[in-house]
Write a protein that holds these residues in place. Sequence first.
Motif, PDB file in Angstrom:
ATOM      1  N   ARG A  99      12.580  -9.366  29.105  1.00  0.00           N
ATOM      2  CA  ARG A  99      13.656  -9.222  30.094  1.00  0.00           C
ATOM      3  C   ARG A  99      13.749  -7.816  30.675  1.00  0.00           C
ATOM      4  N   ASN A 100      13.286  -6.841  29.950  1.00  0.00           N
ATOM      5  CA  ASN A 100      13.316  -5.465  30.459  1.00  0.00           C
ATOM      6  C   ASN A 100      11.929  -5.008  30.884  1.00  0.00           C
ATOM      7  N   GLY A 101      11.066  -5.970  31.197  1.00  0.00           N
ATOM      8  CA  GLY A 101       9.693  -5.642  31.577  1.00  0.00           C
ATOM      9  C   GLY A 101       9.604  -5.040  32.965  1.00  0.00           C
ATOM     10  N   LYS A 102       8.465  -4.460  33.271  1.00  0.00           N
ATOM     11  CA  LYS A 102       8.227  -3.900  34.594  1.00  0.00           C
ATOM     12  C   LYS A 102       8.287  -5.006  35.647  1.00  0.00           C
ATOM     13  N   PRO A 103       8.695  -4.668  36.877  1.00  0.00           N
ATOM     14  CA  PRO A 103       8.759  -5.703  37.924  1.00  0.00           C
ATOM     15  C   PRO A 103       7.415  -6.397  38.161  1.00  0.00           C
ATOM     16  N   THR A 104       6.320  -5.645  37.989  1.00  0.00           N
ATOM     17  CA  THR A 104       4.989  -6.244  38.110  1.00  0.00           C
ATOM     18  C   THR A 104       4.360  -6.275  36.724  1.00  0.00           C
ATOM     19  N   ARG A 105       4.113  -7.493  36.226  1.00  0.00           N
ATOM     20  CA  ARG A 105       3.592  -7.660  34.872  1.00  0.00           C
ATOM     21  C   ARG A 105       3.053  -9.084  34.724  1.00  0.00           C
ATOM     22  N   ALA A 106       2.276  -9.277  33.683  1.00  0.00           N
ATOM     23  CA  ALA A 106       1.801 -10.615  33.319  1.00  0.00           C
ATOM     24  C   ALA A 106       2.389 -10.979  31.967  1.00  0.00           C
ATOM     25  N   GLU A 107       2.884 -12.191  31.850  1.00  0.00           N
ATOM     26  CA  GLU A 107       3.425 -12.687  30.594  1.00  0.00           C
ATOM     27  C   GLU A 107       2.624 -13.908  30.148  1.00  0.00           C
ATOM     28  N   VAL A 108       2.086 -13.842  28.940  1.00  0.00           N
ATOM     29  CA  VAL A 108       1.306 -14.934  28.375  1.00  0.00           C
ATOM     30  C   VAL A 108       2.156 -15.626  27.313  1.00  0.00           C
ATOM     31  N   ASN A 109       2.464 -16.885  27.544  1.00  0.00           N
ATOM     32  CA  ASN A 109       3.269 -17.669  26.614  1.00  0.00           C
ATOM     33  C   ASN A 109       2.327 -18.559  25.807  1.00  0.00           C
ATOM     34  N   GLY A 221      -3.669  -5.883  39.376  1.00  0.00           N
ATOM     35  CA  GLY A 221      -4.377  -4.612  39.428  1.00  0.00           C
ATOM     36  C   GLY A 221      -4.637  -4.014  38.053  1.00  0.00           C
ATOM     37  N   LYS A 222      -5.160  -2.792  38.053  1.00  0.00           N
ATOM     38  CA  LYS A 222      -5.451  -2.072  36.821  1.00  0.00           C
ATOM     39  C   LYS A 222      -4.193  -1.379  36.312  1.00  0.00           C
ATOM     40  N   GLY A 223      -4.030  -1.341  34.998  1.00  0.00           N
ATOM     41  CA  GLY A 223      -2.877  -0.674  34.399  1.00  0.00           C
ATOM     42  C   GLY A 223      -1.596  -1.473  34.453  1.00  0.00           C
ATOM     43  N   VAL A 224      -1.689  -2.766  34.731  1.00  0.00           N
ATOM     44  CA  VAL A 224      -0.499  -3.624  34.802  1.00  0.00           C
ATOM     45  C   VAL A 224      -0.147  -4.110  33.392  1.00  0.00           C
TER      46      VAL A 224
END
Length: 235
Positions: A99-109, A221-224
């Motif tokens: 919930r406090n993640g960066k606006p641009t991110r990938a989440e693997v469930n 991108g890189k570093g996400v």
Amino acid sequence: MPPVVTHLAAGAQSGPTATVVAPRKTLKLGAKGKAVRWLQSRLAQLGYRPGKADGRYGGSTLTAVWAFQKVNGIKPSSTVAKRTWDALEAPKSPKVLVRNGKPTRAEVNLTKQIMVLYVGGQVKLITHISSGSGVPYCETATWQGKRQRFCGSARTPTGDYKTTWRARGWHRSYLGQLYNPIFFNGGIAFHGALSVPLYPASHGCVRMPMNVAGVLPGMLGKGVPVHVRGKFSRA
């Protein structure tokens, strides 16, 4: 006064007076026609990747249907019937893992076997995946000119990572071929595969449908940040 009823095209936004009405025709893999085209357009509008809206229910549309069903609490199936049409009219959003993640991110469930890509705080892509099987392996392969034996746990570890290097097209690793791999945890990567079943089956990487892997490098991108959570439970 009754609400206005409209069919929303891909990319359209539903307002307070708009109601999405699904075709309600039971569809099975291999089906063709307007109902399939509606399904494809609706899935694309919601962030899934069913492939081209060509009215043909093939493999790319199937994996998008699976992802949608999993997000909406429906047992994945190739059949699109009442429960799936109901959900397409009133879809759920994927569960936010950080919930406090960066606006641009990938989440693997890992529990639901899906990946969600957020860009600027908005869901941009939701896809079916197949992660590490959890079954220990030992395989012999020719690598760097030598016949070698490789062993591992076939796990996709949970944790917080970042995307690092990538390769374009087919990339040969000591455990097989990876399409458009984007690495985020050592040798673990997002990548396209010809087989992405409804259960964890990889050596540890996050397998994706080929059509998703084709567009992901242009979106991620890189570093996400990449957040991996959950645990798959075999029925």
